[in-house]
Design a protein around this motif. Structure first.
Motif, PDB file in Angstrom:
ATOM      1  N   LEU A  33       4.902 -38.343   8.418  1.00  0.00           N
ATOM      2  CA  LEU A  33       4.853 -37.167   9.279  1.00  0.00           C
ATOM      3  C   LEU A  33       3.918 -36.106   8.704  1.00  0.00           C
ATOM      4  CD1 LEU A  33       5.858 -35.757  11.793  1.00  0.00           C
ATOM      5  CD2 LEU A  33       7.768 -34.871  10.451  1.00  0.00           C
ATOM      6  N   ARG A  34       3.944 -35.940   7.393  1.00  0.00           N
ATOM      7  CA  ARG A  34       3.040 -34.972   6.748  1.00  0.00           C
ATOM      8  C   ARG A  34       1.586 -35.412   6.916  1.00  0.00           C
ATOM      9  NH1 ARG A  34       4.321 -32.814   0.977  1.00  0.00           N
ATOM     10  NH2 ARG A  34       4.693 -30.883   2.057  1.00  0.00           N
ATOM     11  N   THR A  35       1.347 -36.715   6.795  1.00  0.00           N
ATOM     12  CA  THR A  35      -0.008 -37.235   6.979  1.00  0.00           C
ATOM     13  C   THR A  35      -0.469 -37.031   8.423  1.00  0.00           C
ATOM     14  OG1 THR A  35       0.406 -38.888   5.267  1.00  0.00           O
ATOM     15  CG2 THR A  35      -1.469 -39.273   6.707  1.00  0.00           C
ATOM     16  N   LEU A  36       0.415 -37.307   9.376  1.00  0.00           N
ATOM     17  CA  LEU A  36       0.073 -37.108  10.787  1.00  0.00           C
ATOM     18  C   LEU A  36      -0.247 -35.647  11.063  1.00  0.00           C
ATOM     19  CD1 LEU A  36      -0.137 -38.058  13.732  1.00  0.00           C
ATOM     20  CD2 LEU A  36       2.325 -37.655  13.925  1.00  0.00           C
ATOM     21  N   ARG A  37       0.564 -34.743  10.555  1.00  0.00           N
ATOM     22  CA  ARG A  37       0.311 -33.321  10.773  1.00  0.00           C
ATOM     23  C   ARG A  37      -1.010 -32.886  10.133  1.00  0.00           C
ATOM     24  NH1 ARG A  37       6.372 -30.984   9.665  1.00  0.00           N
ATOM     25  NH2 ARG A  37       7.197 -31.478  11.722  1.00  0.00           N
ATOM     26  N   GLY A  38      -1.302 -33.422   8.961  1.00  0.00           N
ATOM     27  CA  GLY A  38      -2.578 -33.105   8.313  1.00  0.00           C
ATOM     28  C   GLY A  38      -3.762 -33.603   9.126  1.00  0.00           C
ATOM     29  N   LEU A  39      -3.641 -34.829   9.655  1.00  0.00           N
ATOM     30  CA  LEU A  39      -4.723 -35.367  10.495  1.00  0.00           C
ATOM     31  C   LEU A  39      -4.931 -34.511  11.733  1.00  0.00           C
ATOM     32  CD1 LEU A  39      -4.127 -39.210  10.349  1.00  0.00           C
ATOM     33  CD2 LEU A  39      -6.171 -37.992   9.619  1.00  0.00           C
ATOM     34  N   LEU A  40      -3.855 -34.101  12.371  1.00  0.00           N
ATOM     35  CA  LEU A  40      -3.986 -33.279  13.574  1.00  0.00           C
ATOM     36  C   LEU A  40      -4.544 -31.900  13.239  1.00  0.00           C
ATOM     37  CD1 LEU A  40      -0.746 -34.276  15.501  1.00  0.00           C
ATOM     38  CD2 LEU A  40      -3.071 -35.147  15.785  1.00  0.00           C
ATOM     39  N   ARG A  41      -4.217 -31.383  12.076  1.00  0.00           N
ATOM     40  CA  ARG A  41      -4.770 -30.082  11.649  1.00  0.00           C
ATOM     41  C   ARG A  41      -6.280 -30.191  11.439  1.00  0.00           C
ATOM     42  NH1 ARG A  41      -2.000 -29.508   7.175  1.00  0.00           N
ATOM     43  NH2 ARG A  41      -0.203 -28.732   8.301  1.00  0.00           N
ATOM     44  N   GLU A  42      -6.711 -31.266  10.783  1.00  0.00           N
ATOM     45  CA  GLU A  42      -8.144 -31.458  10.563  1.00  0.00           C
ATOM     46  C   GLU A  42      -8.867 -31.702  11.884  1.00  0.00           C
ATOM     47  OE1 GLU A  42      -9.868 -30.946   7.822  1.00  0.00           O
ATOM     48  OE2 GLU A  42      -7.998 -30.370   6.852  1.00  0.00           O
ATOM     49  N   LEU A  43      -8.219 -32.410  12.804  1.00  0.00           N
ATOM     50  CA  LEU A  43      -8.810 -32.636  14.124  1.00  0.00           C
ATOM     51  C   LEU A  43      -8.968 -31.315  14.863  1.00  0.00           C
ATOM     52  CD1 LEU A  43      -9.779 -34.765  16.148  1.00  0.00           C
ATOM     53  CD2 LEU A  43      -7.438 -34.885  16.983  1.00  0.00           C
ATOM     54  N   ARG A  44      -7.984 -30.438  14.729  1.00  0.00           N
ATOM     55  CA  ARG A  44      -8.065 -29.121  15.362  1.00  0.00           C
ATOM     56  C   ARG A  44      -9.220 -28.315  14.775  1.00  0.00           C
ATOM     57  NH1 ARG A  44      -2.912 -27.757  15.069  1.00  0.00           N
ATOM     58  NH2 ARG A  44      -3.088 -26.878  12.992  1.00  0.00           N
ATOM     59  N   GLN A  64      -4.243 -46.002   5.255  1.00  0.00           N
ATOM     60  CA  GLN A  64      -5.516 -45.747   5.939  1.00  0.00           C
ATOM     61  C   GLN A  64      -5.569 -44.324   6.496  1.00  0.00           C
ATOM     62  OE1 GLN A  64      -5.863 -48.816   8.866  1.00  0.00           O
ATOM     63  NE2 GLN A  64      -6.618 -50.332   7.411  1.00  0.00           N
ATOM     64  N   ALA A  65      -4.453 -43.855   7.042  1.00  0.00           N
ATOM     65  CA  ALA A  65      -4.412 -42.501   7.587  1.00  0.00           C
ATOM     66  C   ALA A  65      -4.575 -41.473   6.475  1.00  0.00           C
ATOM     67  CB  ALA A  65      -3.108 -42.278   8.337  1.00  0.00           C
ATOM     68  N   ALA A  66      -3.918 -41.689   5.331  1.00  0.00           N
ATOM     69  CA  ALA A  66      -4.047 -40.757   4.210  1.00  0.00           C
ATOM     70  C   ALA A  66      -5.475 -40.754   3.662  1.00  0.00           C
ATOM     71  CB  ALA A  66      -3.051 -41.118   3.112  1.00  0.00           C
ATOM     72  N   THR A  67      -6.102 -41.913   3.630  1.00  0.00           N
ATOM     73  CA  THR A  67      -7.485 -41.996   3.178  1.00  0.00           C
ATOM     74  C   THR A  67      -8.425 -41.262   4.130  1.00  0.00           C
ATOM     75  OG1 THR A  67      -7.010 -44.136   2.175  1.00  0.00           O
ATOM     76  CG2 THR A  67      -9.320 -43.594   2.508  1.00  0.00           C
ATOM     77  N   TYR A  68      -8.201 -41.433   5.432  1.00  0.00           N
ATOM     78  CA  TYR A  68      -9.027 -40.754   6.426  1.00  0.00           C
ATOM     79  C   TYR A  68      -8.807 -39.242   6.379  1.00  0.00           C
ATOM     80  CZ  TYR A  68     -11.416 -39.945  10.839  1.00  0.00           C
ATOM     81  OH  TYR A  68     -12.274 -39.497  11.798  1.00  0.00           O
ATOM     82  N   LEU A  69      -7.566 -38.825   6.144  1.00  0.00           N
ATOM     83  CA  LEU A  69      -7.263 -37.399   5.998  1.00  0.00           C
ATOM     84  C   LEU A  69      -8.004 -36.817   4.802  1.00  0.00           C
ATOM     85  CD1 LEU A  69      -5.697 -34.833   6.666  1.00  0.00           C
ATOM     86  CD2 LEU A  69      -3.786 -35.759   5.351  1.00  0.00           C
ATOM     87  N   CYS A  70      -8.030 -37.545   3.701  1.00  0.00           N
ATOM     88  CA  CYS A  70      -8.769 -37.090   2.520  1.00  0.00           C
ATOM     89  C   CYS A  70     -10.256 -36.954   2.834  1.00  0.00           C
ATOM     90  CB  CYS A  70      -8.551 -38.064   1.369  1.00  0.00           C
ATOM     91  SG  CYS A  70      -9.409 -37.635  -0.143  1.00  0.00           S
ATOM     92  N   LEU A  71     -10.807 -37.906   3.581  1.00  0.00           N
ATOM     93  CA  LEU A  71     -12.216 -37.847   3.967  1.00  0.00           C
ATOM     94  C   LEU A  71     -12.489 -36.626   4.845  1.00  0.00           C
ATOM     95  CD1 LEU A  71     -15.067 -39.249   4.295  1.00  0.00           C
ATOM     96  CD2 LEU A  71     -14.124 -40.144   6.413  1.00  0.00           C
ATOM     97  N   LEU A  72     -11.641 -36.383   5.840  1.00  0.00           N
ATOM     98  CA  LEU A  72     -11.855 -35.248   6.739  1.00  0.00           C
ATOM     99  C   LEU A  72     -11.777 -33.918   5.998  1.00  0.00           C
ATOM    100  CD1 LEU A  72      -9.841 -36.347   9.901  1.00  0.00           C
ATOM    101  CD2 LEU A  72     -12.319 -36.255   9.625  1.00  0.00           C
ATOM    102  N   MET A  86      -2.753 -44.287  -8.588  1.00  0.00           N
ATOM    103  CA  MET A  86      -2.941 -43.544  -7.362  1.00  0.00           C
ATOM    104  C   MET A  86      -1.704 -42.709  -7.095  1.00  0.00           C
ATOM    105  SD  MET A  86      -3.979 -44.896  -3.654  1.00  0.00           S
ATOM    106  CE  MET A  86      -3.535 -43.902  -2.278  1.00  0.00           C
ATOM    107  N   ALA A  87      -1.878 -41.554  -6.534  1.00  0.00           N
ATOM    108  CA  ALA A  87      -0.773 -40.656  -6.237  1.00  0.00           C
ATOM    109  C   ALA A  87       0.043 -41.204  -5.077  1.00  0.00           C
ATOM    110  CB  ALA A  87      -1.311 -39.275  -5.889  1.00  0.00           C
ATOM    111  N   ALA A  88       1.276 -40.723  -4.992  1.00  0.00           N
ATOM    112  CA  ALA A  88       2.155 -41.143  -3.904  1.00  0.00           C
ATOM    113  C   ALA A  88       1.602 -40.644  -2.566  1.00  0.00           C
ATOM    114  CB  ALA A  88       3.548 -40.590  -4.134  1.00  0.00           C
ATOM    115  N   LEU A  89       1.887 -41.397  -1.528  1.00  0.00           N
ATOM    116  CA  LEU A  89       1.343 -41.069  -0.217  1.00  0.00           C
ATOM    117  C   LEU A  89       2.066 -39.898   0.451  1.00  0.00           C
ATOM    118  CD1 LEU A  89       0.760 -44.591   1.341  1.00  0.00           C
ATOM    119  CD2 LEU A  89      -0.939 -42.987   0.538  1.00  0.00           C
ATOM    120  N   GLY A  90       3.321 -39.706   0.174  1.00  0.00           N
ATOM    121  CA  GLY A  90       4.070 -38.677   0.883  1.00  0.00           C
ATOM    122  C   GLY A  90       4.626 -39.250   2.173  1.00  0.00           C
ATOM    123  N   SER A  91       5.124 -38.390   3.027  1.00  0.00           N
ATOM    124  CA  SER A  91       5.725 -38.883   4.266  1.00  0.00           C
ATOM    125  C   SER A  91       4.650 -39.103   5.332  1.00  0.00           C
ATOM    126  CB  SER A  91       6.771 -37.888   4.779  1.00  0.00           C
ATOM    127  OG  SER A  91       6.133 -36.767   5.321  1.00  0.00           O
TER     128      SER A  91
END
Length: 107
Positions: free
Chosen positions: A8-19, A59-67, A1-6
């Motif tokens: 903060l990057r995951t949070l920003r991605g989630l908020l971008r998808e939510l927007r 879990q957040a990275a997985t949900y971001l991938c789904l969105l 599996m690839a690295a998760l990253g930071s």
């Protein structure tokens, strides 16, 4: 599996998808408040080390991938979804061909 990253990057991605999903007043939604509260509750501070931080990040990275995948699927579906029966000329044009012209000026 690839690295998760930071986180903060995951949070920003989630908020971008939510927007993208909710539109411009996305900060008034319950999802926005829940995401921020979860990230704030699971951050590492100098007084405590939260063991569930990596679990939340995964879990957040997985949900971001789904969105992202759902949004990209919808865009592809809108672009390539069939619109019913097409004429032979239109089908030939889609693949880059031209139909032959009929002799005698019929086509």
């Amino acid at each position: 599996m690839a690295a998760l990253g930071s986180p903060l990057r995951t949070l920003r991605g989630l908020l971008r998808e939510l927007r993208h999903a909710a539109g411009s007043p996305y900060r008034d939604t319950a999802a926005y408040r829940h995401i921020l509260a979860a990230f704030r509750a699971h951050r590492v501070t100098s007084e405590k080390l939260c063991r569930a931080q990596q679990e939340l990040h995964f879990q957040a990275a997985t949900y971001l991938c789904l969105l992202r995948s759902v949004r990209q699927h919808q865009a592809l579906h809108r672009e390539y979804h069939g619109r019913g029966e097409r004429s032979p000329e239109e089908v030939a044009g889609l693949v880059g061909f031209r139909l032959p012209r009929q002799p005698g000026g019929k086509g």
